[in-house]
Design a protein around this motif. Structure first.
Motif, PDB file in Angstrom:
ATOM      1  N   VAL A 166      61.038  29.120  18.947  1.00 45.35           N
ATOM      2  CA  VAL A 166      61.734  30.141  19.457  1.00 45.35           C
ATOM      3  C   VAL A 166      61.334  30.557  20.725  1.00 45.35           C
ATOM      4  N   VAL A 167      62.801  30.998  21.620  1.00 43.45           N
ATOM      5  CA  VAL A 167      62.275  31.540  22.869  1.00 43.45           C
ATOM      6  C   VAL A 167      62.827  32.814  23.111  1.00 43.45           C
ATOM      7  N   ASP A 168      61.878  33.708  23.229  1.00 39.78           N
ATOM      8  CA  ASP A 168      62.134  35.367  23.304  1.00 39.78           C
ATOM      9  C   ASP A 168      62.090  35.528  24.689  1.00 39.78           C
ATOM     10  N   VAL A 169      63.355  36.440  25.084  1.00 44.74           N
ATOM     11  CA  VAL A 169      63.616  36.644  26.684  1.00 44.74           C
ATOM     12  C   VAL A 169      63.611  38.195  26.543  1.00 44.74           C
ATOM     13  N   MET A 170      62.797  38.848  27.348  1.00 45.13           N
ATOM     14  CA  MET A 170      62.740  40.138  27.783  1.00 45.13           C
ATOM     15  C   MET A 170      62.815  40.626  29.073  1.00 45.13           C
ATOM     16  N   LEU A 171      63.564  41.712  29.476  1.00 44.40           N
ATOM     17  CA  LEU A 171      63.525  42.232  30.610  1.00 44.40           C
ATOM     18  C   LEU A 171      62.008  42.379  31.142  1.00 44.40           C
ATOM     19  N   LYS A 172      61.575  42.430  32.439  1.00 43.12           N
ATOM     20  CA  LYS A 172      60.099  42.676  32.844  1.00 43.12           C
ATOM     21  C   LYS A 172      59.966  44.057  32.844  1.00 43.12           C
ATOM     22  N   PRO A 173      58.888  44.611  32.487  1.00 47.72           N
ATOM     23  CA  PRO A 173      58.753  46.054  32.213  1.00 47.72           C
ATOM     24  C   PRO A 173      58.869  46.725  33.371  1.00 47.72           C
ATOM     25  N   GLU A 174      59.085  46.263  34.748  1.00 43.98           N
ATOM     26  CA  GLU A 174      59.366  47.285  35.629  1.00 43.98           C
ATOM     27  C   GLU A 174      60.774  47.272  35.974  1.00 43.98           C
ATOM     28  N   GLN A 182      65.398  45.879  24.893  1.00 46.13           N
ATOM     29  CA  GLN A 182      66.260  45.090  24.243  1.00 46.13           C
ATOM     30  C   GLN A 182      66.213  43.844  24.910  1.00 46.13           C
ATOM     31  N   GLY A 183      66.314  42.706  23.965  1.00 42.14           N
ATOM     32  CA  GLY A 183      65.852  41.389  24.783  1.00 42.14           C
ATOM     33  C   GLY A 183      66.990  40.522  23.873  1.00 42.14           C
ATOM     34  N   ARG A 214      59.565  20.490  27.944  1.00 44.42           N
ATOM     35  CA  ARG A 214      61.130  20.376  28.265  1.00 44.42           C
ATOM     36  C   ARG A 214      61.660  21.688  27.969  1.00 44.42           C
ATOM     37  N   ILE A 215      61.190  22.329  26.831  1.00 44.22           N
ATOM     38  CA  ILE A 215      62.082  23.687  26.233  1.00 44.22           C
ATOM     39  C   ILE A 215      61.541  24.816  27.248  1.00 44.22           C
ATOM     40  N   HIS A 216      60.453  24.659  27.798  1.00 45.87           N
ATOM     41  CA  HIS A 216      59.712  25.574  28.807  1.00 45.87           C
ATOM     42  C   HIS A 216      60.549  25.539  29.957  1.00 45.87           C
ATOM     43  N   GLU A 217      60.931  24.231  30.455  1.00 48.49           N
ATOM     44  CA  GLU A 217      61.628  24.180  31.627  1.00 48.49           C
ATOM     45  C   GLU A 217      63.381  24.688  31.543  1.00 48.49           C
ATOM     46  N   MET A 218      63.783  24.403  30.185  1.00 48.34           N
ATOM     47  CA  MET A 218      64.972  24.854  29.703  1.00 48.34           C
ATOM     48  C   MET A 218      65.120  26.500  29.928  1.00 48.34           C
ATOM     49  N   ALA A 219      64.064  27.102  29.321  1.00 45.82           N
ATOM     50  CA  ALA A 219      64.003  28.640  29.150  1.00 45.82           C
ATOM     51  C   ALA A 219      63.975  29.005  30.717  1.00 45.82           C
ATOM     52  N   GLU A 220      63.339  28.362  31.455  1.00 44.62           N
ATOM     53  CA  GLU A 220      62.942  28.874  32.960  1.00 44.62           C
ATOM     54  C   GLU A 220      64.246  28.746  33.828  1.00 44.62           C
ATOM     55  N   THR A 221      65.038  27.839  33.483  1.00 45.58           N
ATOM     56  CA  THR A 221      66.218  27.601  34.128  1.00 45.58           C
ATOM     57  C   THR A 221      67.505  27.830  33.785  1.00 45.58           C
ATOM     58  N   PHE A 222      67.650  27.997  32.500  1.00 47.21           N
ATOM     59  CA  PHE A 222      68.912  28.395  31.851  1.00 47.21           C
ATOM     60  C   PHE A 222      68.903  29.526  30.776  1.00 47.21           C
ATOM     61  N   LEU A 223      68.019  29.775  30.099  1.00 48.43           N
ATOM     62  CA  LEU A 223      68.095  30.704  29.091  1.00 48.43           C
ATOM     63  C   LEU A 223      67.618  32.093  29.705  1.00 48.43           C
ATOM     64  N   ALA A 224      66.626  32.108  30.716  1.00 44.82           N
ATOM     65  CA  ALA A 224      66.277  33.500  31.159  1.00 44.82           C
ATOM     66  C   ALA A 224      66.695  33.472  32.848  1.00 44.82           C
ATOM     67  N   GLU A 264      63.458  38.691  34.102  1.00 41.36           N
ATOM     68  CA  GLU A 264      63.129  38.748  32.733  1.00 41.36           C
ATOM     69  C   GLU A 264      61.718  37.701  32.542  1.00 41.36           C
ATOM     70  N   ASP A 265      61.123  37.951  31.486  1.00 41.64           N
ATOM     71  CA  ASP A 265      60.133  37.016  31.275  1.00 41.64           C
ATOM     72  C   ASP A 265      60.518  36.553  29.803  1.00 41.64           C
ATOM     73  N   PHE A 266      59.766  35.273  29.526  1.00 38.20           N
ATOM     74  CA  PHE A 266      60.085  34.629  28.185  1.00 38.20           C
ATOM     75  C   PHE A 266      58.823  34.190  27.619  1.00 38.20           C
ATOM     76  N   THR A 267      58.967  33.789  26.342  1.00 37.55           N
ATOM     77  CA  THR A 267      57.789  33.326  25.542  1.00 37.55           C
ATOM     78  C   THR A 267      58.352  32.195  24.833  1.00 37.55           C
ATOM     79  N   VAL A 268      57.737  31.106  24.378  1.00 34.38           N
ATOM     80  CA  VAL A 268      58.063  30.060  23.774  1.00 34.38           C
ATOM     81  C   VAL A 268      56.878  29.768  22.557  1.00 34.38           C
TER      82      VAL A 268
END
Length: 89
Positions: free
Chosen positions: A5-13, A39-40, A58-68, A73-77
């Motif tokens: 699961v990759v959760d993407v949220m706007l940064k707090p600021e 909302q995320g 690889r999933i972290h790279e996918m999240a960093e370059t495509f999902l978020a 935005e910040d994301f967690t995997v």
């Protein structure tokens, strides 16, 4: 098969107008006591094979370059157990 699961949220600021709209609507709908809403996005990835360090990288790279959008935005995997066939939530 494992679920990642990759959760993407706007940064707090970063202003979250959708979250603010939900927050303002809640009291009108009878839901009291909610101080803030953000909302995320949630992505559930079914991964073939083992979820080892290489797969997570690889999933972290996918999240960093495509999902978020890492500018705003910040994301967690995280790895979750795969759902059993026929199981409902």
């Amino acid at each position: 098969m494992a679920r990642v699961v990759v959760d993407v949220m706007l940064k707090p600021e970063i202003l979250d107008p959708q979250g603010q709209a939900v927050q303002r609507a809640l009291p009108r709908l009878g839901f009291q006591g909610i101080a803030d809403v953000r909302q995320g996005k949630r992505f559930e990835l079914e991964v073939e094979g083992p979820v080892d360090e290489a797969a997570l990288a690889r999933i972290h790279e996918m999240a960093e370059t495509f999902l978020a959008n890492t500018v705003i935005e910040d994301f967690t995997v995280k790895v979750e157990e795969a759902a059993v066939a026929g199981e409902s939530k």
